[in-house]
Design a protein around this motif. Structure first.
Motif, PDB file in Angstrom:
ATOM      1  N   GLU A 129      -7.862   2.996  -3.373  1.00 45.22           N
ATOM      2  CA  GLU A 129      -8.870   2.723  -2.347  1.00 45.22           C
ATOM      3  C   GLU A 129      -9.369   4.038  -1.749  1.00 45.22           C
ATOM      4  O   GLU A 129     -10.446   4.074  -1.155  1.00 45.22           O
ATOM      5  N   ALA A 130      -8.568   5.092  -1.907  1.00 42.88           N
ATOM      6  CA  ALA A 130      -8.963   6.428  -1.448  1.00 42.88           C
ATOM      7  C   ALA A 130      -8.300   7.466  -2.340  1.00 42.88           C
ATOM      8  O   ALA A 130      -7.173   7.269  -2.795  1.00 42.88           O
ATOM      9  N   ARG A 144       0.862  -1.183   0.000  1.00 41.48           N
ATOM     10  CA  ARG A 144       0.000   0.000   0.000  1.00 41.48           C
ATOM     11  C   ARG A 144       0.900   1.235   0.000  1.00 41.48           C
ATOM     12  O   ARG A 144       1.809   1.355   0.818  1.00 41.48           O
ATOM     13  N   MET A 204       0.986   5.717  -0.791  1.00 42.87           N
ATOM     14  CA  MET A 204       0.263   6.960  -0.995  1.00 42.87           C
ATOM     15  C   MET A 204       1.058   7.782  -1.986  1.00 42.87           C
ATOM     16  O   MET A 204       2.263   7.986  -1.810  1.00 42.87           O
ATOM     17  N   VAL A 241       2.554   3.289   3.100  1.00 46.30           N
ATOM     18  CA  VAL A 241       1.651   3.639   4.197  1.00 46.30           C
ATOM     19  C   VAL A 241       0.966   2.383   4.726  1.00 46.30           C
ATOM     20  O   VAL A 241       0.939   1.348   4.062  1.00 46.30           O
ATOM     21  N   MET A 242       0.413   2.506   5.939  1.00 48.15           N
ATOM     22  CA  MET A 242      -0.310   1.405   6.569  1.00 48.15           C
ATOM     23  C   MET A 242      -1.690   1.874   6.966  1.00 48.15           C
ATOM     24  O   MET A 242      -1.877   3.040   7.302  1.00 48.15           O
ATOM     25  N   ASN A 243      -2.630   0.951   6.970  1.00 50.31           N
ATOM     26  CA  ASN A 243      -3.915   1.244   7.593  1.00 50.31           C
ATOM     27  C   ASN A 243      -3.841   0.697   9.026  1.00 50.31           C
ATOM     28  O   ASN A 243      -2.806   0.174   9.451  1.00 50.31           O
ATOM     29  N   ALA A 244      -4.926   0.813   9.773  1.00 47.81           N
ATOM     30  CA  ALA A 244      -4.907   0.389  11.179  1.00 47.81           C
ATOM     31  C   ALA A 244      -4.620  -1.103  11.320  1.00 47.81           C
ATOM     32  O   ALA A 244      -3.890  -1.522  12.231  1.00 47.81           O
ATOM     33  N   ASP A 245      -5.162  -1.921  10.422  1.00 51.89           N
ATOM     34  CA  ASP A 245      -4.897  -3.365  10.480  1.00 51.89           C
ATOM     35  C   ASP A 245      -3.426  -3.669  10.239  1.00 51.89           C
ATOM     36  O   ASP A 245      -2.841  -4.523  10.905  1.00 51.89           O
ATOM     37  N   ASP A 246      -2.810  -2.991   9.275  1.00 50.22           N
ATOM     38  CA  ASP A 246      -1.396  -3.179   8.990  1.00 50.22           C
ATOM     39  C   ASP A 246      -0.547  -2.803  10.204  1.00 50.22           C
ATOM     40  O   ASP A 246       0.413  -3.494  10.556  1.00 50.22           O
ATOM     41  N   VAL A 302      -4.292   6.635  -2.463  1.00 46.78           N
ATOM     42  CA  VAL A 302      -3.813   5.481  -1.691  1.00 46.78           C
ATOM     43  C   VAL A 302      -4.223   4.244  -2.474  1.00 46.78           C
ATOM     44  O   VAL A 302      -5.397   4.054  -2.791  1.00 46.78           O
ATOM     45  N   ASP A 316      -2.696  -0.014  -3.942  1.00 45.24           N
ATOM     46  CA  ASP A 316      -1.777  -1.140  -3.843  1.00 45.24           C
ATOM     47  C   ASP A 316      -0.816  -1.095  -5.025  1.00 45.24           C
ATOM     48  O   ASP A 316      -1.235  -1.264  -6.166  1.00 45.24           O
TER      49      ASP A 316
END
Length: 96
Positions: free
Chosen positions: A37-38, A2, A4, A82-87, A53, A55
């Protein structure tokens, strides 16, 4: 991975595309490649900017994604992992 992408657009080139009614079409076509995704549109250092953002499956995708911004908008481009909260949770769980 992922990433940005931040594209900070040249004001005069963006103005020309807006006057010609082509900026919206360019942005739609440009976003078809990475399928973000965003996507966010704002300003950066007083210039138009967008943040995508998505992949990045292979580094060979970078030219295909970045060149429309360079060529049509005279943009400055930055790619950042970048990471999301799960990452973040996954990464933190690997710390002893």
């Amino acid at each position: 991975m992922r990433v940005m992408l931040r594209a900070t657009m040249d004001t005069e080139k963006a103005n020309e595309l807006i006057r010609g009614g082509k900026l919206q079409q360019l942005m739609q076509e440009t976003m078809e490649k990475p399928k973000p995704e965003a996507a966010y549109f704002t300003t950066n250092d007083g210039n138009r900017a967008c943040y995508l953002v998505f992949d990045l499956q292979d580094s060979s995708q970078i030219p295909v994604i970045a060149e429309p911004f360079f060529m049509s908008l005279g943009a400055r481009i930055e790619f950042s992992p970048v990471m999301n909260a799960d990452d973040l949770q996954k990464g933190l769980s690997q710390l002893g």
